[in-house]
Write a protein that holds these residues in place. Structure first.
Motif, short mmCIF file in Angstrom:
data_model
loop_
_atom_site.label_atom_id
_atom_site.label_comp_id
_atom_site.label_asym_id
_atom_site.label_seq_id
_atom_site.Cartn_x
_atom_site.Cartn_y
_atom_site.Cartn_z
N VAL A 77 0.83 -1.20 0.00
CA VAL A 77 0.00 0.00 0.00
C VAL A 77 0.87 1.25 0.00
O VAL A 77 0.55 2.24 -0.65
CB VAL A 77 -0.96 -0.02 1.21
CG1 VAL A 77 -1.75 1.26 1.30
CG2 VAL A 77 -1.89 -1.21 1.12
N SER A 81 -1.92 4.53 1.39
CA SER A 81 -2.79 4.11 2.49
C SER A 81 -3.75 5.21 2.93
O SER A 81 -4.93 4.93 3.18
CB SER A 81 -1.96 3.63 3.68
OG SER A 81 -1.15 4.69 4.17
N ALA A 85 -7.70 4.73 2.32
CA ALA A 85 -8.50 4.54 3.54
C ALA A 85 -9.47 5.69 3.78
O ALA A 85 -10.57 5.48 4.29
CB ALA A 85 -7.58 4.39 4.74
#
Length: 95
Positions: A77, A81, A85
């Motif tokens: 990732v 990230s 997210a």
């Protein structure tokens, strides 16, 4: 002369295979151009029995054996990230 990266053919084959699978089931696939590719390859809007839904995802596609791990597959990732997210559209990685 510029060289074509070794993984390009395998990576593109993976993108093409997933696109074909999704389109075979009447889902809408919008490929993200290379200039705007920040680790997502396309948007997918799902269809249900031939009708477009409001369900959309982003997809990152990886192809080849380098993503294989002892117990499955893994996609690093790294610096994605936070955006993956915290974004309002879910991102799925497909190997």
């Amino acid at each position: 002369m510029p060289k074509i990266p070794k993984g390009r053919r395998v990576g593109q084959a993976a993108v093409n295979a997933l696109r074909a699978l999704l389109e075979e089931h009447d889902h809408i696939v919008q490929e993200i151009s290379g200039q705007n590719d920040f680790s997502e390859d396309f948007y997918v809007t799902f269809a249900d029995d031939g009708e477009i839904t409001s369900d959309t995802i982003k997809v990152q596609v990886k192809g080849g054996g380098s993503w294989r791990r002892g117990n499955g597959y893994a996609v690093p990732v790294d610096h994605h990230s936070d955006t993956w997210a915290d974004g309002n559209i879910p991102v799925y990685c497909v190997v």
